[in-house]
Scaffold this motif. Structure first.
Motif, PDB file in Angstrom:
ATOM      1  N   THR A  86       0.791  -1.236   0.000  1.00 33.84           N
ATOM      2  CA  THR A  86       0.000   0.000   0.000  1.00 33.84           C
ATOM      3  C   THR A  86       0.819   1.279   0.000  1.00 33.84           C
ATOM      4  OG1 THR A  86      -0.111  -0.034   2.441  1.00 33.84           O
ATOM      5  CG2 THR A  86      -1.895  -1.131   1.232  1.00 33.84           C
TER       6      THR A  86
ATOM      7  N   ASP B  75       2.586   2.769  -2.074  1.00 37.56           N
ATOM      8  CA  ASP B  75       2.487   3.597  -3.286  1.00 37.56           C
ATOM      9  C   ASP B  75       1.044   3.805  -3.740  1.00 37.56           C
ATOM     10  OD1 ASP B  75       5.273   3.869  -3.505  1.00 37.56           O
ATOM     11  OD2 ASP B  75       5.452   1.962  -4.572  1.00 37.56           O
ATOM     12  N   ARG B  76       0.086   3.355  -2.947  1.00 37.25           N
ATOM     13  CA  ARG B  76      -1.334   3.484  -3.319  1.00 37.25           C
ATOM     14  C   ARG B  76      -1.889   4.795  -2.773  1.00 37.25           C
ATOM     15  NH1 ARG B  76      -3.788  -1.407  -4.516  1.00 37.25           N
ATOM     16  NH2 ARG B  76      -5.530  -0.066  -5.129  1.00 37.25           N
ATOM     17  N   THR B  77      -1.555   5.888  -3.426  1.00 38.02           N
ATOM     18  CA  THR B  77      -1.947   7.210  -2.925  1.00 38.02           C
ATOM     19  C   THR B  77      -3.458   7.379  -2.871  1.00 38.02           C
ATOM     20  OG1 THR B  77      -1.705   8.086  -5.172  1.00 38.02           O
ATOM     21  CG2 THR B  77       0.183   8.315  -3.679  1.00 38.02           C
ATOM     22  N   GLU B  78      -4.170   6.669  -3.762  1.00 43.17           N
ATOM     23  CA  GLU B  78      -5.635   6.785  -3.743  1.00 43.17           C
ATOM     24  C   GLU B  78      -6.235   6.151  -2.495  1.00 43.17           C
ATOM     25  OE1 GLU B  78      -4.912   2.747  -5.572  1.00 43.17           O
ATOM     26  OE2 GLU B  78      -3.946   4.718  -5.491  1.00 43.17           O
ATOM     27  N   LEU B  79      -5.460   5.283  -1.832  1.00 49.05           N
ATOM     28  CA  LEU B  79      -5.923   4.645  -0.598  1.00 49.05           C
ATOM     29  C   LEU B  79      -5.334   5.286   0.649  1.00 49.05           C
ATOM     30  CD1 LEU B  79      -5.673   0.841  -1.565  1.00 49.05           C
ATOM     31  CD2 LEU B  79      -7.715   2.274  -1.552  1.00 49.05           C
ATOM     32  N   THR B  80      -4.098   5.735   0.546  1.00 47.62           N
ATOM     33  CA  THR B  80      -3.386   6.229   1.729  1.00 47.62           C
ATOM     34  C   THR B  80      -3.552   7.721   1.964  1.00 47.62           C
ATOM     35  OG1 THR B  80      -1.359   6.636   0.472  1.00 47.62           O
ATOM     36  CG2 THR B  80      -1.653   4.430   1.407  1.00 47.62           C
ATOM     37  N   GLY B  81      -4.089   8.440   0.995  1.00 47.47           N
ATOM     38  CA  GLY B  81      -4.239   9.877   1.159  1.00 47.47           C
ATOM     39  C   GLY B  81      -2.908  10.606   1.201  1.00 47.47           C
ATOM     40  N   GLY B  82      -1.870  10.005   0.597  1.00 46.57           N
ATOM     41  CA  GLY B  82      -0.564  10.647   0.552  1.00 46.57           C
ATOM     42  C   GLY B  82       0.383  10.235   1.662  1.00 46.57           C
TER      43      GLY B  82
ATOM     44  N   GLN C 107       0.737  -2.890  -9.070  1.00 46.99           N
ATOM     45  CA  GLN C 107      -0.653  -2.907  -8.595  1.00 46.99           C
ATOM     46  C   GLN C 107      -1.551  -3.744  -9.505  1.00 46.99           C
ATOM     47  OE1 GLN C 107      -1.945   1.172  -7.983  1.00 46.99           O
ATOM     48  NE2 GLN C 107      -0.021   1.722  -6.976  1.00 46.99           N
TER      49      GLN C 107
END
Length: 412
Positions: A55, A57-64, A300
């Motif tokens: 996760t 690199d999953r900015t859409e999930l981590t909020g940055g 991903q």
């Protein structure tokens, strides 16, 4: 008057007195099952790293925040360990007395999911949003409630009165018979079927399969007569056949079974998940591509890698060696659970421990199996490893139950 084991609480005998004395004299640390607790904690630590890798690199999930899921997974594990310690500290009688409450509350939680409070995720209405980024999955706690309820019901033995002559001999045989009666078996099946019926309405195929495995395993462990077991097996088989013929399964569930039956079926559609999962695990080879270096993970390509498909991260980045190490940790958990169940001096704690073992064994096998194409995709987390607060809490509470049985209900 001879009272059956669960018709009332058993009197405190010499063995029970010795166990309590040992606990008072510092025996807790000596009798605490450290391999069990250590293996489950190690799995949670491995899970934290794997979830982070999946996760970051999953900015859409981590909020940055690349460490968002890492920090929450660690927090979930810490809370889970605290819950395990709390359950371990409970008096054995108290744990038994709480069984109806746990069962009823878990069932109420399932009903709440069907209300407007429920949230649909990946085709299943399985979650209740609490706000602030927190949610709860009642089906995870329903597994706990069913294990405890079935242990209490299947351990019940009716009170038997002694008398003289031939009647005494007949009743003595009843006292010595440790098999559950037909009424207890029917009640146990109803206790499992009611919440399972609600879960199937969500629909949550994975949790339904786990509860079926728990119920079947605990019925076998209770010593039910073979003819009743055969009848029960036939009924379950007929029910599964009817569910398919009457189209009671959701279309996405049917698609998952179709992809399982034919691994090459529509690799860009219904077979996408399993196809990508096998690619990721195969790419890991013997020693893996290295932590944070998995091409499938970084690209991903595998969906839900922080939850249902977390084992693909292990296979790709840690390879066969890492995967076997994780399975070895699960083997320790299951081994210690089996030892605790075998050493239990009463039926209720034996069934409690056995039910937890059935739960963990099937869920681990199903989760790992679906990533390798040997089991259908059912959407269930890998215990302790997958991200998810509800799953982590329920799993560690189950560890607490095993430790409780170990401390208070096993032979020294």
């Amino acid at each position: 008057m001879i009272i059956g084991e669960t018709a009332g609480l058993p009197p405190v005998g010499p063995a029970e007195s010795r166990r309590k004395a040992a606990l008072r004299e510092g025996g807790v640390l000596r009798r605490f099952d450290w391999p069990l607790f250590g293996a489950s904690t190690a799995l949670a630590v491995v899970g934290a790293v794997m979830v982070w890798s999946a996760t970051r690199d999953r900015t859409e999930l981590t909020g940055g925040d690349p460490q968002y899921f890492l920090k929450r997974h660690i927090l979930n594990a810490i809370v889970g360990m605290a819950l395990a310690i709390g359950v371990t500290a409970l008096d054995h009688k108290r744990l038994r007395a709480l069984t109806p409450t746990v069962y009823v509350l878990s069932f109420i939680g399932l009903l709440a999911v069907l209300s407007p409070l429920g949230t649909v995720v990946n085709g299943a209405r399985s979650w209740i949003e609490l706000g602030g980024g927190f949610s709860i999955q009642p089906a995870e706690f329903a597994k706990l409630g069913i294990v405890m309820a079935l242990a209490m019901i299947l351990a019940y033995r009716p009170a038997v009165r002694r008398s003289k002559g031939m009647l005494a001999q007949i009743e003595d045989r009843r006292i010595d018979d440790t098999r559950p009666g037909g009424r207890a078996l029917v009640l146990a099946l109803l206790a499992a079927a009611v919440p399972m019926g609600v879960i199937s309405m969500l629909p949550d195929l994975g949790s339904t399969m786990v509860i079926l495995a728990i119920t079947g395993g605990m019925v076998v462990l209770s010593g039910v007569r073979l003819r009743r077991l055969a009848l029960l097996t036939a009924v379950v088989g007929a029910g599964a056949f009817a569910a398919v013929k009457l189209h009671l399964l959701a279309q996405h569930q049917i698609n998952r079974f179709a992809a399982f039956a034919d691994p090459n079926l529509d690799p860009q559609g219904v077979g996408y998940n399993t196809h990508q999962a096998r690619l990721a695990i195969g790419a890991g080879g013997v020693f893996g591509q290295g932590l944070f270096k998995g091409t499938q993970t970084n690209g991903q390509f595998v969906p839900e890698q922080q939850t249902d498909f977390v084992f693909t991260v292990i296979g790709e980045e840690l390879g066969l060696v890492g995967g076997l190490a994780v399975l070895a940790l699960f083997a320790i958990v299951l081994w210690r659970g089996c030892v605790i169940a075998r050493q239990a001096t009463e039926t209720f704690p034996m069934l409690l421990a056995g039910g937890v073992v059935c739960w963990f064994a099937f869920q681990m096998f199903e989760n790992v199996g679906m990533t390798m194409g040997i089991m259908p995709v059912a959407g269930i987390p890998l215990p302790f490893v997958s991200y998810g607060g509800s799953s982590m809490f329920a799993n560690f509470i189950a560890i607490g139950i095993l430790e409780n049985v170990r401390l208070r209900s096993t032979a020294r």
